[in-house]
Design a protein around this motif. Structure first.
Motif, PDB file in Angstrom:
ATOM      1  N   ILE A 177       0.838  -1.205   0.000  1.00 15.19           N
ATOM      2  CA  ILE A 177       0.000   0.000   0.000  1.00 15.19           C
ATOM      3  C   ILE A 177       0.871   1.252   0.000  1.00 15.19           C
ATOM      4  N   SER A 178       1.974   1.212   0.754  1.00 12.93           N
ATOM      5  CA  SER A 178       2.881   2.358   0.801  1.00 12.93           C
ATOM      6  C   SER A 178       3.487   2.640  -0.571  1.00 12.93           C
ATOM      7  N   ALA A 179       3.851   1.570  -1.294  1.00 12.56           N
ATOM      8  CA  ALA A 179       4.426   1.747  -2.631  1.00 12.56           C
ATOM      9  C   ALA A 179       3.437   2.438  -3.565  1.00 12.56           C
ATOM     10  N   ILE A 180       2.158   2.095  -3.439  1.00 14.66           N
ATOM     11  CA  ILE A 180       1.138   2.771  -4.245  1.00 14.66           C
ATOM     12  C   ILE A 180       1.107   4.260  -3.904  1.00 14.66           C
ATOM     13  N   GLY A 181       1.214   4.570  -2.604  1.00 18.87           N
ATOM     14  CA  GLY A 181       1.236   5.960  -2.167  1.00 18.87           C
ATOM     15  C   GLY A 181       2.425   6.723  -2.714  1.00 18.87           C
ATOM     16  N   VAL A 182       3.583   6.072  -2.754  1.00 24.73           N
ATOM     17  CA  VAL A 182       4.790   6.708  -3.291  1.00 24.73           C
ATOM     18  C   VAL A 182       4.552   7.191  -4.719  1.00 24.73           C
ATOM     19  N   TRP A 183       3.973   6.353  -5.528  1.00 22.64           N
ATOM     20  CA  TRP A 183       3.798   6.701  -6.943  1.00 22.64           C
ATOM     21  C   TRP A 183       2.610   7.626  -7.164  1.00 22.64           C
ATOM     22  N   ALA A 184       1.658   7.640  -6.234  1.00 23.53           N
ATOM     23  CA  ALA A 184       0.578   8.625  -6.314  1.00 23.53           C
ATOM     24  C   ALA A 184       1.127  10.032  -6.066  1.00 23.53           C
ATOM     25  N   PHE A 185       2.006  10.167  -5.084  1.00 25.13           N
ATOM     26  CA  PHE A 185       2.654  11.454  -4.824  1.00 25.13           C
ATOM     27  C   PHE A 185       3.550  11.838  -6.003  1.00 25.13           C
ATOM     28  N   HIS A 186       4.209  10.866  -6.573  1.00 22.83           N
ATOM     29  CA  HIS A 186       5.055  11.116  -7.736  1.00 22.83           C
ATOM     30  C   HIS A 186       4.232  11.782  -8.843  1.00 22.83           C
ATOM     31  N   ALA A 187       3.046  11.267  -9.088  1.00 14.04           N
ATOM     32  CA  ALA A 187       2.193  11.816 -10.138  1.00 14.04           C
ATOM     33  C   ALA A 187       1.752  13.238  -9.801  1.00 14.04           C
ATOM     34  N   MET A 188       1.480  13.509  -8.520  1.00 16.27           N
ATOM     35  CA  MET A 188       1.046  14.852  -8.123  1.00 16.27           C
ATOM     36  C   MET A 188       2.176  15.870  -8.301  1.00 16.27           C
ATOM     37  N   ILE A 189       3.383  15.499  -7.881  1.00 21.49           N
ATOM     38  CA  ILE A 189       4.515  16.423  -7.987  1.00 21.49           C
ATOM     39  C   ILE A 189       4.849  16.699  -9.443  1.00 21.49           C
ATOM     40  N   MET A 190       4.579  15.764 -10.319  1.00 20.96           N
ATOM     41  CA  MET A 190       4.832  15.963 -11.742  1.00 20.96           C
ATOM     42  C   MET A 190       4.054  17.167 -12.293  1.00 20.96           C
ATOM     43  N   ARG A 191       3.010  17.580 -11.584  1.00 22.16           N
ATOM     44  CA  ARG A 191       2.217  18.713 -12.052  1.00 22.16           C
ATOM     45  C   ARG A 191       2.930  20.039 -11.843  1.00 22.16           C
ATOM     46  N   GLY A 192       3.983  20.054 -11.003  1.00 20.88           N
ATOM     47  CA  GLY A 192       4.749  21.288 -10.830  1.00 20.88           C
ATOM     48  C   GLY A 192       5.190  21.502  -9.409  1.00 20.88           C
TER      49      GLY A 192
END
Length: 473
Positions: free
Chosen positions: A137-152
Protein backbone atom coordinates in the motif's frame (compact mmCIF):
# COMPACT_ATOMS: atom_id res chain seq x y z
CA UNK A 1 13.65 39.33 -21.21
CA UNK A 2 10.64 41.67 -21.40
CA UNK A 3 9.32 43.61 -18.41
CA UNK A 4 6.10 41.58 -18.48
CA UNK A 5 8.05 38.31 -18.44
CA UNK A 6 10.25 39.52 -15.57
CA UNK A 7 7.18 40.57 -13.59
CA UNK A 8 5.51 37.20 -14.17
CA UNK A 9 8.67 35.36 -13.13
CA UNK A 10 8.95 37.41 -9.94
CA UNK A 11 5.30 36.68 -9.11
CA UNK A 12 5.99 32.96 -9.31
CA UNK A 13 8.84 33.21 -6.76
CA UNK A 14 8.20 31.99 -3.21
CA UNK A 15 7.69 34.65 -0.47
CA UNK A 16 9.00 34.44 3.12
CA UNK A 17 5.85 32.80 4.63
CA UNK A 18 5.91 30.02 2.02
CA UNK A 19 9.66 29.43 2.48
CA UNK A 20 9.18 29.31 6.27
CA UNK A 21 6.32 26.85 5.82
CA UNK A 22 8.64 24.68 3.72
CA UNK A 23 11.18 24.63 6.59
CA UNK A 24 8.54 23.87 9.23
CA UNK A 25 6.85 21.36 6.94
CA UNK A 26 10.16 19.61 6.35
CA UNK A 27 10.90 19.23 10.07
CA UNK A 28 7.44 18.58 11.53
CA UNK A 29 6.88 15.08 10.24
CA UNK A 30 7.13 11.58 11.66
CA UNK A 31 9.73 12.45 14.29
CA UNK A 32 7.62 14.60 16.58
CA UNK A 33 4.96 11.90 16.94
CA UNK A 34 7.55 9.38 18.12
CA UNK A 35 9.36 11.61 20.62
CA UNK A 36 7.78 10.44 23.93
CA UNK A 37 8.78 6.78 23.45
CA UNK A 38 12.15 7.48 21.80
CA UNK A 39 13.23 9.80 24.60
CA UNK A 40 11.84 7.60 27.38
CA UNK A 41 13.84 4.64 26.05
CA UNK A 42 17.02 6.67 26.41
CA UNK A 43 16.68 9.08 29.32
CA UNK A 44 14.59 10.91 31.91
CA UNK A 45 13.60 14.54 32.31
CA UNK A 46 17.07 15.92 33.03
CA UNK A 47 18.61 14.02 30.14
CA UNK A 48 15.84 15.25 27.82
CA UNK A 49 16.39 18.85 28.87
CA UNK A 50 20.15 18.58 28.36
CA UNK A 51 19.63 16.83 25.02
CA UNK A 52 17.36 19.60 23.73
CA UNK A 53 19.77 22.27 24.94
CA UNK A 54 22.65 20.55 23.12
CA UNK A 55 20.63 19.75 20.00
CA UNK A 56 18.90 23.11 19.98
CA UNK A 57 22.16 25.03 20.32
CA UNK A 58 23.97 22.85 17.80
CA UNK A 59 21.19 22.96 15.24
CA UNK A 60 20.80 26.71 15.78
CA UNK A 61 24.45 27.05 14.85
CA UNK A 62 23.73 25.02 11.71
CA UNK A 63 20.72 27.23 10.98
CA UNK A 64 22.99 30.29 11.32
CA UNK A 65 25.51 28.56 9.05
CA UNK A 66 22.90 28.20 6.31
CA UNK A 67 21.82 31.79 6.91
CA UNK A 68 25.32 33.21 6.58
CA UNK A 69 26.08 31.03 3.55
CA UNK A 70 22.90 32.25 1.85
CA UNK A 71 24.14 35.82 2.36
CA UNK A 72 27.87 35.31 1.73
CA UNK A 73 27.47 32.98 -1.26
CA UNK A 74 24.18 34.03 -2.93
CA UNK A 75 25.17 32.44 -6.23
CA UNK A 76 25.15 28.92 -4.79
CA UNK A 77 21.84 27.12 -5.15
CA UNK A 78 20.73 23.74 -3.74
CA UNK A 79 22.37 24.61 -0.40
CA UNK A 80 24.04 21.59 1.13
CA UNK A 81 25.42 20.13 -2.09
CA UNK A 82 26.63 23.44 -3.52
CA UNK A 83 28.50 24.41 -0.36
CA UNK A 84 30.35 21.10 -0.15
CA UNK A 85 31.47 21.33 -3.76
CA UNK A 86 32.58 24.97 -3.48
CA UNK A 87 34.56 24.26 -0.35
CA UNK A 88 36.16 20.88 -0.96
CA UNK A 89 35.90 19.88 -4.61
CA UNK A 90 33.79 17.82 -6.95
CA UNK A 91 33.90 14.40 -5.29
CA UNK A 92 33.09 15.60 -1.73
CA UNK A 93 30.38 17.74 -3.32
CA UNK A 94 28.99 14.69 -5.11
CA UNK A 95 29.05 12.66 -1.87
CA UNK A 96 27.21 15.47 -0.10
CA UNK A 97 24.55 15.61 -2.81
CA UNK A 98 24.16 11.84 -2.96
CA UNK A 99 24.13 11.44 0.84
CA UNK A 100 21.59 14.19 1.29
CA UNK A 101 19.40 12.68 -1.40
CA UNK A 102 19.68 9.17 0.06
CA UNK A 103 18.94 10.52 3.54
CA UNK A 104 15.76 12.15 2.27
CA UNK A 105 14.67 8.94 0.56
CA UNK A 106 15.27 6.80 3.67
CA UNK A 107 13.48 9.39 5.79
CA UNK A 108 10.49 9.20 3.47
CA UNK A 109 10.38 5.44 4.00
CA UNK A 110 10.14 6.03 7.77
CA UNK A 111 7.06 8.17 7.10
CA UNK A 112 5.26 5.36 5.31
CA UNK A 113 6.27 2.89 8.03
CA UNK A 114 4.82 5.13 10.75
CA UNK A 115 1.59 5.75 8.84
CA UNK A 116 0.97 2.03 8.44
CA UNK A 117 1.98 1.38 12.06
CA UNK A 118 -0.64 3.94 13.11
CA UNK A 119 -3.28 2.27 10.95
CA UNK A 120 -2.13 -1.10 12.27
CA UNK A 121 -4.16 -0.43 15.41
CA UNK A 122 -7.28 -0.67 13.23
CA UNK A 123 -6.05 -2.91 10.39
CA UNK A 124 -3.97 -5.74 11.95
CA UNK A 125 -2.56 -6.65 8.53
CA UNK A 126 -0.44 -3.48 8.64
CA UNK A 127 1.35 -4.65 11.80
CA UNK A 128 4.19 -2.30 12.74
CA UNK A 129 4.28 -0.84 9.25
CA UNK A 130 6.61 -3.39 7.63
CA UNK A 131 4.28 -6.21 6.62
CA UNK A 132 3.80 -7.20 3.00
CA UNK A 133 0.39 -5.48 2.91
CA UNK A 134 1.79 -2.31 4.50
CA UNK A 135 4.71 -2.15 2.09
CA UNK A 136 2.47 -2.75 -0.94
CA UNK A 137 0.00 0.00 0.00
CA UNK A 138 2.88 2.36 0.80
CA UNK A 139 4.43 1.75 -2.63
CA UNK A 140 1.14 2.77 -4.24
CA UNK A 141 1.24 5.96 -2.17
CA UNK A 142 4.79 6.71 -3.29
CA UNK A 143 3.80 6.70 -6.94
CA UNK A 144 0.58 8.63 -6.31
CA UNK A 145 2.65 11.45 -4.82
CA UNK A 146 5.05 11.12 -7.74
CA UNK A 147 2.19 11.82 -10.14
CA UNK A 148 1.05 14.85 -8.12
CA UNK A 149 4.51 16.42 -7.99
CA UNK A 150 4.83 15.96 -11.74
CA UNK A 151 2.22 18.71 -12.05
CA UNK A 152 4.75 21.29 -10.83
CA UNK A 153 6.99 22.25 -7.91
CA UNK A 154 5.18 25.46 -7.02
CA UNK A 155 1.76 23.81 -6.98
CA UNK A 156 3.16 21.18 -4.59
CA UNK A 157 4.74 23.91 -2.44
CA UNK A 158 1.37 25.64 -2.13
CA UNK A 159 -0.23 22.38 -0.99
CA UNK A 160 2.53 21.96 1.58
CA UNK A 161 1.85 25.42 3.03
CA UNK A 162 -1.79 24.47 3.67
CA UNK A 163 -0.84 21.09 5.13
CA UNK A 164 1.73 22.70 7.45
CA UNK A 165 -0.97 24.82 9.09
CA UNK A 166 -3.40 21.89 9.36
CA UNK A 167 -0.95 19.44 10.92
CA UNK A 168 0.20 21.81 13.68
CA UNK A 169 -3.24 21.94 15.27
CA UNK A 170 -3.24 18.44 16.91
CA UNK A 171 0.38 18.86 18.08
CA UNK A 172 -0.36 22.22 19.70
CA UNK A 173 -3.50 20.80 21.32
CA UNK A 174 -1.41 17.88 22.65
CA UNK A 175 0.99 20.34 24.31
CA UNK A 176 -1.83 22.37 25.89
CA UNK A 177 -3.64 19.30 27.26
CA UNK A 178 -0.46 17.83 28.73
CA UNK A 179 0.55 21.16 30.29
CA UNK A 180 -2.84 21.34 32.05
CA UNK A 181 -2.83 17.64 33.03
CA UNK A 182 0.78 17.42 34.24
CA UNK A 183 1.15 15.45 37.50
CA UNK A 184 3.99 16.68 39.68
CA UNK A 185 4.65 13.34 41.35
CA UNK A 186 4.96 11.46 38.07
CA UNK A 187 7.18 14.19 36.63
CA UNK A 188 9.47 14.12 39.67
CA UNK A 189 9.74 10.33 39.45
CA UNK A 190 10.97 10.62 35.88
CA UNK A 191 13.74 13.16 36.57
CA UNK A 192 16.59 10.65 36.28
CA UNK A 193 16.55 8.04 33.54
CA UNK A 194 16.78 4.54 35.00
CA UNK A 195 17.38 6.01 38.44
CA UNK A 196 21.05 6.83 37.68
CA UNK A 197 22.13 10.34 38.60
CA UNK A 198 25.85 10.34 37.74
CA UNK A 199 27.36 12.67 35.16
CA UNK A 200 28.66 9.68 33.16
CA UNK A 201 25.21 8.09 33.01
CA UNK A 202 23.66 11.40 31.96
CA UNK A 203 26.22 11.80 29.15
CA UNK A 204 25.43 8.32 27.79
CA UNK A 205 21.70 9.03 27.96
CA UNK A 206 22.07 12.32 26.11
CA UNK A 207 24.29 10.68 23.48
CA UNK A 208 21.62 8.03 22.93
CA UNK A 209 19.10 10.72 21.95
CA UNK A 210 21.27 12.50 19.39
CA UNK A 211 20.19 10.62 16.25
CA UNK A 212 16.57 11.15 17.29
CA UNK A 213 17.08 14.91 17.60
CA UNK A 214 18.89 15.00 14.26
CA UNK A 215 15.97 13.21 12.62
CA UNK A 216 13.36 15.65 13.90
CA UNK A 217 15.48 18.64 12.86
CA UNK A 218 16.22 17.38 9.35
CA UNK A 219 14.93 20.04 7.01
CA UNK A 220 16.47 23.01 8.83
CA UNK A 221 18.23 23.72 5.53
CA UNK A 222 14.98 23.49 3.56
CA UNK A 223 14.87 27.15 2.51
CA UNK A 224 18.46 27.08 1.24
CA UNK A 225 17.66 24.08 -0.96
CA UNK A 226 14.89 26.15 -2.57
CA UNK A 227 17.02 29.30 -2.79
CA UNK A 228 16.52 29.58 -6.55
CA UNK A 229 12.78 29.98 -5.97
CA UNK A 230 13.06 32.69 -3.26
CA UNK A 231 11.48 36.06 -4.05
CA UNK A 232 14.22 37.80 -2.03
CA UNK A 233 17.58 36.24 -1.23
CA UNK A 234 17.60 37.43 2.39
CA UNK A 235 14.34 35.53 2.96
CA UNK A 236 16.29 32.25 2.74
CA UNK A 237 18.15 32.89 5.99
CA UNK A 238 15.14 34.40 7.73
CA UNK A 239 12.94 31.44 6.87
CA UNK A 240 15.59 29.03 8.14
CA UNK A 241 15.90 30.65 11.59
CA UNK A 242 12.17 31.36 12.01
CA UNK A 243 11.25 27.81 11.12
CA UNK A 244 13.91 26.33 13.39
CA UNK A 245 12.99 28.31 16.53
CA UNK A 246 9.33 27.43 16.07
CA UNK A 247 9.85 23.69 15.88
CA UNK A 248 12.48 23.63 18.67
CA UNK A 249 9.92 24.98 21.13
CA UNK A 250 7.35 22.49 19.88
CA UNK A 251 9.59 19.40 20.00
CA UNK A 252 10.98 20.15 23.47
CA UNK A 253 7.46 20.68 24.83
CA UNK A 254 6.15 17.38 23.41
CA UNK A 255 8.97 15.27 24.87
CA UNK A 256 9.38 16.94 28.30
CA UNK A 257 5.67 17.31 29.10
CA UNK A 258 5.10 13.60 28.37
CA UNK A 259 7.17 12.78 31.48
CA UNK A 260 4.45 14.41 33.57
CA UNK A 261 1.73 12.01 32.42
CA UNK A 262 3.16 8.46 32.58
CA UNK A 263 6.13 6.77 34.30
CA UNK A 264 9.21 6.44 32.11
CA UNK A 265 8.89 2.65 31.84
CA UNK A 266 5.36 2.97 30.44
CA UNK A 267 6.39 5.74 28.04
CA UNK A 268 9.23 3.57 26.74
CA UNK A 269 6.85 0.71 25.94
CA UNK A 270 4.06 2.62 24.17
CA UNK A 271 3.34 1.61 20.59
CA UNK A 272 4.39 4.12 17.94
CA UNK A 273 3.21 6.78 17.34
CA UNK A 274 3.74 7.25 21.06
CA UNK A 275 2.09 10.68 21.17
CA UNK A 276 -1.20 8.91 20.51
CA UNK A 277 -0.80 6.59 23.49
CA UNK A 278 0.22 9.45 25.78
CA UNK A 279 -2.81 11.56 24.88
CA UNK A 280 -5.10 8.52 25.15
CA UNK A 281 -3.92 8.00 28.73
CA UNK A 282 -5.14 11.52 29.55
CA UNK A 283 -8.37 12.00 27.56
CA UNK A 284 -9.38 8.51 26.45
CA UNK A 285 -9.59 6.71 23.07
CA UNK A 286 -10.52 9.82 21.08
CA UNK A 287 -7.06 11.21 21.85
CA UNK A 288 -5.36 8.35 20.05
CA UNK A 289 -7.60 8.73 17.00
CA UNK A 290 -7.08 12.49 16.96
CA UNK A 291 -3.28 12.19 17.03
CA UNK A 292 -3.41 9.41 14.44
CA UNK A 293 -5.31 11.67 12.03
CA UNK A 294 -2.89 14.51 12.69
CA UNK A 295 0.05 12.22 12.12
CA UNK A 296 -1.19 11.11 8.71
CA UNK A 297 -1.68 14.73 7.59
CA UNK A 298 1.69 15.73 9.04
CA UNK A 299 3.66 12.86 7.60
CA UNK A 300 2.16 13.17 4.14
CA UNK A 301 3.02 16.88 4.15
CA UNK A 302 6.59 16.18 5.24
CA UNK A 303 6.84 13.44 2.64
CA UNK A 304 5.86 15.93 -0.04
CA UNK A 305 8.45 18.48 1.11
CA UNK A 306 11.26 15.92 1.36
CA UNK A 307 10.51 14.42 -2.05
CA UNK A 308 10.70 17.89 -3.55
CA UNK A 309 14.02 18.59 -1.83
CA UNK A 310 15.54 15.25 -2.79
CA UNK A 311 14.71 15.63 -6.47
CA UNK A 312 15.89 19.25 -6.47
CA UNK A 313 19.35 18.30 -5.19
CA UNK A 314 19.88 15.70 -7.94
CA UNK A 315 18.55 18.07 -10.58
CA UNK A 316 20.76 21.02 -9.63
CA UNK A 317 23.81 18.75 -9.32
CA UNK A 318 23.14 17.50 -12.86
CA UNK A 319 22.73 21.05 -14.14
CA UNK A 320 26.19 21.77 -12.72
CA UNK A 321 27.55 18.67 -14.48
CA UNK A 322 28.13 16.86 -11.18
CA UNK A 323 25.54 14.17 -11.86
CA UNK A 324 24.80 12.29 -15.10
CA UNK A 325 23.15 14.38 -17.82
CA UNK A 326 19.90 12.39 -17.83
CA UNK A 327 19.04 13.90 -14.42
CA UNK A 328 18.73 17.35 -16.05
CA UNK A 329 15.46 16.44 -17.72
CA UNK A 330 12.34 18.37 -16.72
CA UNK A 331 8.78 18.38 -18.03
CA UNK A 332 8.33 22.06 -18.85
CA UNK A 333 6.65 22.72 -15.50
CA UNK A 334 9.99 23.17 -13.73
CA UNK A 335 9.66 19.63 -12.32
CA UNK A 336 12.86 17.52 -12.56
CA UNK A 337 11.22 14.37 -13.92
CA UNK A 338 14.30 12.13 -14.14
CA UNK A 339 15.52 13.07 -10.64
CA UNK A 340 12.00 12.55 -9.29
CA UNK A 341 11.79 9.14 -10.95
CA UNK A 342 15.09 8.06 -9.36
CA UNK A 343 13.91 9.38 -6.00
CA UNK A 344 10.62 7.47 -6.08
CA UNK A 345 12.50 4.36 -7.22
CA UNK A 346 14.91 4.41 -4.26
CA UNK A 347 12.08 5.02 -1.80
CA UNK A 348 10.27 1.98 -3.18
CA UNK A 349 13.43 -0.15 -2.94
CA UNK A 350 14.07 0.80 0.70
CA UNK A 351 10.41 0.11 1.49
CA UNK A 352 11.01 -3.45 0.27
CA UNK A 353 14.06 -3.78 2.56
CA UNK A 354 11.93 -2.94 5.61
CA UNK A 355 10.23 -6.32 5.18
CA UNK A 356 13.40 -7.81 6.71
CA UNK A 357 13.76 -5.32 9.57
CA UNK A 358 12.95 -6.11 13.20
CA UNK A 359 12.11 -2.46 13.96
CA UNK A 360 11.68 -0.72 10.61
CA UNK A 361 10.85 2.72 12.00
CA UNK A 362 13.83 2.92 14.38
CA UNK A 363 16.16 1.58 11.68
CA UNK A 364 15.07 4.03 8.98
CA UNK A 365 15.06 6.93 11.45
CA UNK A 366 18.67 6.37 12.53
CA UNK A 367 19.97 5.56 9.04
CA UNK A 368 18.33 8.70 7.67
CA UNK A 369 19.99 10.78 10.38
CA UNK A 370 23.40 9.18 9.80
CA UNK A 371 23.32 9.82 6.06
CA UNK A 372 22.64 13.51 6.66
CA UNK A 373 25.66 14.06 8.91
CA UNK A 374 28.37 14.21 6.21
CA UNK A 375 26.49 16.83 4.16
CA UNK A 376 25.90 18.91 7.30
CA UNK A 377 29.53 18.62 8.38
CA UNK A 378 30.82 19.70 4.96
CA UNK A 379 28.47 22.70 4.85
CA UNK A 380 29.60 23.80 8.32
CA UNK A 381 33.25 23.26 7.40
CA UNK A 382 32.81 25.39 4.27
CA UNK A 383 31.31 28.19 6.37
CA UNK A 384 34.33 27.90 8.68
CA UNK A 385 36.66 28.08 5.69
CA UNK A 386 35.19 31.29 4.25
CA UNK A 387 34.94 32.94 7.67
CA UNK A 388 38.68 32.82 8.36
CA UNK A 389 39.19 36.43 7.30
CA UNK A 390 39.38 39.71 9.28
CA UNK A 391 36.13 41.17 10.66
CA UNK A 392 34.29 37.82 10.49
CA UNK A 393 34.72 36.83 14.15
CA UNK A 394 31.04 36.05 14.76
CA UNK A 395 30.77 33.96 11.59
CA UNK A 396 33.94 32.09 12.54
CA UNK A 397 32.58 31.26 16.00
CA UNK A 398 29.22 30.10 14.64
CA UNK A 399 30.81 27.92 11.96
CA UNK A 400 33.33 26.46 14.41
CA UNK A 401 30.61 25.48 16.87
CA UNK A 402 28.57 23.93 14.05
CA UNK A 403 31.59 21.84 12.98
CA UNK A 404 32.13 20.62 16.55
CA UNK A 405 28.45 19.74 16.90
CA UNK A 406 28.21 17.77 13.66
CA UNK A 407 31.47 15.94 14.45
CA UNK A 408 29.99 14.97 17.83
CA UNK A 409 26.88 13.65 16.06
CA UNK A 410 29.02 11.35 13.90
CA UNK A 411 30.65 10.05 17.09
CA UNK A 412 27.24 9.57 18.73
CA UNK A 413 25.90 7.69 15.69
CA UNK A 414 28.49 4.95 16.20
CA UNK A 415 30.28 2.53 13.91
CA UNK A 416 27.18 0.58 12.89
CA UNK A 417 25.50 3.44 11.04
CA UNK A 418 28.80 4.71 9.66
CA UNK A 419 29.31 1.34 7.95
CA UNK A 420 25.70 1.19 6.75
CA UNK A 421 26.12 4.67 5.28
CA UNK A 422 29.17 3.41 3.36
CA UNK A 423 27.05 0.54 2.01
CA UNK A 424 24.74 3.15 0.48
CA UNK A 425 27.45 5.57 -0.66
CA UNK A 426 29.50 2.89 -2.45
CA UNK A 427 27.08 2.02 -5.30
CA UNK A 428 26.22 5.71 -5.61
CA UNK A 429 29.76 6.38 -6.78
CA UNK A 430 28.76 4.77 -10.09
CA UNK A 431 26.88 7.99 -10.86
CA UNK A 432 30.06 9.97 -10.26
CA UNK A 433 32.04 7.74 -12.62
CA UNK A 434 29.34 8.10 -15.32
CA UNK A 435 29.45 11.87 -14.91
CA UNK A 436 33.21 11.98 -15.34
CA UNK A 437 33.03 9.77 -18.44
CA UNK A 438 30.44 12.05 -20.03
CA UNK A 439 32.94 14.87 -19.65
CA UNK A 440 35.88 12.81 -20.96
CA UNK A 441 37.73 12.92 -17.65
CA UNK A 442 39.35 10.21 -15.48
CA UNK A 443 36.96 8.65 -12.98
CA UNK A 444 38.97 9.81 -9.95
CA UNK A 445 41.95 12.02 -9.19
CA UNK A 446 44.59 10.48 -6.85
CA UNK A 447 43.13 12.19 -3.80
CA UNK A 448 39.59 11.24 -4.75
CA UNK A 449 40.68 7.64 -5.30
CA UNK A 450 41.87 7.42 -1.68
CA UNK A 451 38.51 8.66 -0.41
CA UNK A 452 36.66 6.27 -2.73
CA UNK A 453 38.79 3.36 -1.44
CA UNK A 454 37.92 4.23 2.17
CA UNK A 455 34.22 4.22 1.32
CA UNK A 456 34.51 0.88 -0.48
CA UNK A 457 36.37 -0.68 2.47
CA UNK A 458 33.65 0.59 4.80
CA UNK A 459 30.97 -0.81 2.50
CA UNK A 460 32.61 -4.25 2.38
CA UNK A 461 32.93 -4.25 6.17
CA UNK A 462 29.27 -3.28 6.45
CA UNK A 463 28.11 -6.06 4.12
CA UNK A 464 30.19 -8.64 6.00
CA UNK A 465 28.79 -7.42 9.32
CA UNK A 466 25.24 -7.70 7.98
CA UNK A 467 25.91 -11.19 6.61
CA UNK A 468 27.35 -12.40 9.92
CA UNK A 469 24.60 -10.65 11.96
CA UNK A 470 27.14 -8.44 13.72
CA UNK A 471 24.88 -5.65 12.41
CA UNK A 472 21.12 -6.10 12.25
CA UNK A 473 18.45 -3.90 10.75
Amino acid sequence: MSTETETAAAARKLPLPTLTAMVVGSMVGAGVFSLPRNFAQATGVWGAVVAWVVAGFGMLMLAFVFQLLAVRRPGLNAGVYAYAKAGFGEFPGFLSAFGYWASACVGNVSYWVLIKSTLGGVVPGFGEGNTLLAVGISAIGVWAFHAMIMRGVREAAAINKIVTVAKLIPILLFVVILAVSLRGGVFAGNLWGGGHSSAGALFEQVKATMLVTVFVFLGVEGASVYSRYARRRQDVGRATVLGFLSVLALFASVSVLSYGVLPQEELAGIRQPSMAGVLESVVGPWGSAFIGAGLIISVLGAYLAWTLMAAEVLYVAAKDDDMPAFLKRDNGRDTPVAALLLTSGLITAVLAITLFSDDAFAFTLKLCSSLSLVPYLLAAAYALKISRVPDRGRDLLVAGLAVVYTAFLIFAAGLKFLLLSCVIYAPGMILFVLTRRERGRPAFSPGELVLAAVILIGAVAGVVALATRLITI
